[in-house]
Write an enzyme that holds these catalytic residues in place. Structure first.
Site, PDB file in Angstrom:
ATOM      1  N   GLY A 118       2.383  -1.077   0.238  1.00  0.00           N
ATOM      2  CA  GLY A 118       0.904  -1.058  -0.237  1.00  0.00           C
ATOM      3  C   GLY A 118       0.722  -2.825   0.655  1.00  0.00           C
ATOM      4  N   ILE A 146       7.472   4.757  -3.315  1.00  0.00           N
ATOM      5  CA  ILE A 146       7.228   6.324  -3.580  1.00  0.00           C
ATOM      6  C   ILE A 146       6.896   7.087  -2.076  1.00  0.00           C
ATOM      7  CG2 ILE A 146       6.728   6.634  -5.935  1.00  0.00           C
ATOM      8  CD1 ILE A 146       3.826   7.393  -5.063  1.00  0.00           C
ATOM      9  N   ARG A 147       6.657   5.768  -1.273  1.00  0.00           N
ATOM     10  CA  ARG A 147       6.673   6.393   0.175  1.00  0.00           C
ATOM     11  C   ARG A 147       7.177   5.981   1.162  1.00  0.00           C
ATOM     12  NH1 ARG A 147       2.051   3.738   1.876  1.00  0.00           N
ATOM     13  NH2 ARG A 147       0.855   3.124   0.277  1.00  0.00           N
ATOM     14  N   TYR A 165      -8.412   0.155 -14.883  1.00  0.00           N
ATOM     15  CA  TYR A 165      -7.921  -0.665 -13.974  1.00  0.00           C
ATOM     16  C   TYR A 165      -8.107  -2.171 -14.594  1.00  0.00           C
ATOM     17  CZ  TYR A 165      -6.745  -4.078 -10.379  1.00  0.00           C
ATOM     18  OH  TYR A 165      -5.785  -4.713  -9.844  1.00  0.00           O
ATOM     19  N   LYS A 224      -5.296  -3.959 -17.037  1.00  0.00           N
ATOM     20  CA  LYS A 224      -4.558  -5.688 -16.404  1.00  0.00           C
ATOM     21  C   LYS A 224      -4.703  -6.223 -17.267  1.00  0.00           C
ATOM     22  CE  LYS A 224      -3.192  -5.117 -12.270  1.00  0.00           C
ATOM     23  NZ  LYS A 224      -1.892  -5.284 -11.680  1.00  0.00           N
TER      24      LYS A 224
HETATM   25  C1  AKB Z   1      -9.553  -3.685  -6.500  1.00  0.00           C
HETATM   26  O1  AKB Z   1     -10.968  -4.213  -6.261  1.00  0.00           O
HETATM   27  O2  AKB Z   1      -9.098  -3.086  -7.211  1.00  0.00           O
HETATM   28  C2  AKB Z   1      -8.304  -5.192  -6.717  1.00  0.00           C
HETATM   29  C3  AKB Z   1      -8.199  -5.526  -7.276  1.00  0.00           C
HETATM   30  C4  AKB Z   1     -10.230  -7.142  -7.427  1.00  0.00           C
HETATM   31  O3  AKB Z   1      -7.957  -6.106  -8.336  1.00  0.00           O
HETATM   32  N1  AKB Z   1      -8.731  -5.630  -4.527  1.00  0.00           N
END
Ligand code: AKB
Length: 313
Positions: A12, A36-37, A143, A147
């Site tokens: 990544g 994974i790739r 996300y 986190k």
């Molecule tokens: C995103 O934009 O999702 C990431 C981050 C700020 O964690 N780059």
């Protein structure tokens, strides 16, 4: 040096550069890249590589045992924009991969862990400017929720089981070697590619959206400094605030114009605008500075020069 390292998600945006820097620092053979790739030529050719799914505990354990791994950098994650589209897949990847690594630490199969958190742990009710290390959070994205939960688990495993896990709340990262994918801050990389290719960019965030950003070299240096820091100095075992610059799409466009005078930017905010609006504009990283000596080195003009120069090549 006598240290064996595994990087999950090595292909990544961060993983690619981190792998190469760690190989330079510790030796090619002791830094095992996995994803994974398969990744780009230099990463695949310069040292060991394993195809590995970060959610598969047994597969990771096999690799850890085979290479006698001591440190794991878990860089595999689904970022903010993609996670909104695939909430359950995001939760599965972001949380189960973390539990796999924390449990290897708990069972003393590895000694040290790096896990990236993000400015996404903060939410719309968080103070926007100079966001403190400890403050109201309430993330409003899939996300961000993953986190923030991850941070709580890191601190729990550290306090309860003595797991040496270290973490940074990365801002948006700007880099030229590998493109990001699926993030809200991705515009800050795309804009440089489009400036060179088309002298024009249609931005998916509004012109005044101010977000914390950082050049990849600073992010890699921060990551390695934190991992090298004396454990006794680390007062934060959830994740450290990490700051560098704060800028808007229009400010990046202006800095590009000083190199490409006929560059033009237009704005067409989409669903990512709401995500960006829920995040801080600037970060107070005084605890990182005090605990392990963090100091950023790239300002926006320097980032723009480096991006354009390297992408041109
Ligand atoms: C995103 O934009 O999702 C990431 C981050 C700020 O964690 N780059």
């Amino acid at each position: 040096m006598d240290k064996s390292i595994l990087i999950l998600g090595a292909c990544g945006q961060i993983g690619t550069e981190l792998t190469m820097v760690l190989r330079q620092k510790y030796g090619n053979d002791v830094v095992v890249a996995s994803d994974i790739r398969e990744g780009s030529g230099p990463l695949m050719e310069s040292g060991p590589f394993e195809l590995l799914d970060a959610t598969n505990y047994e597969a990771i354990e096999d690799v850890v045992m085979h290479y006698e791994i001591q440190e794991v950098y878990l860089m595999a994650a689904m970022l903010s924009a993609t996670a909104e589209k695939f909430p359950m897949r995001a939760w599965n990847l972001n949380m189960n991969s973390l539990f796999n690594i924390l449990n290897l630490g708990k069972d003393k199969k590895i000694d040290k862990i790096f896990w990236p958190s993000s400015i996404a742990v903060f939410g719309p009710n968080t103070p926007k400017e100079h966001t403190p290390q400890h403050t109201l959070m309430e993330p409003s994205t899939v996300y961000g929720i993953s986190k923030q939960s991850g941070e709580r688990w890191c601190e729990y495993y550290s306090k309860k089981f003595g797991v040496d896990v270290r973490s940074l709340r990365y801002p948006g990262l700007i880099s030229w070697k590998t493109s990001p994918g699926g993030g809200t801050t991705d515009y800050a990389v795309e804009i440089y590619h489009k400036a060179l290719e088309e002298k024009a960019y249609n931005c998916f965030l509004s012109e005044g959206t101010k977000l914390p950003m950082m050049y990849m070299d600073d992010a890699i240096r921060a990551t390695i400094s934190l991992m090298d820091a004396n454990a006794g100095n680390l007062t934060v075992r959830s994740s450290y605030n990490l700051g560098a610059i704060s800028c808007t799409p229009s400010e990046i466009a202006q800095s590009i114009t000083s190199h490409i005078p006929d560059f033009e930017i237009s704005y067409e905010p989409d669903f990512r605008q709401q995500i960006a609006d829920s995040w801080p504009s600037s970060i107070d990283d005084s605890m990182a500075r005090e605990d392990w000596g963090w100091k950023p080195t790239f300002d926006l003009n320097r980032i723009t020069s480096e991006m354009l120069e390297n992408l041109k090549k």
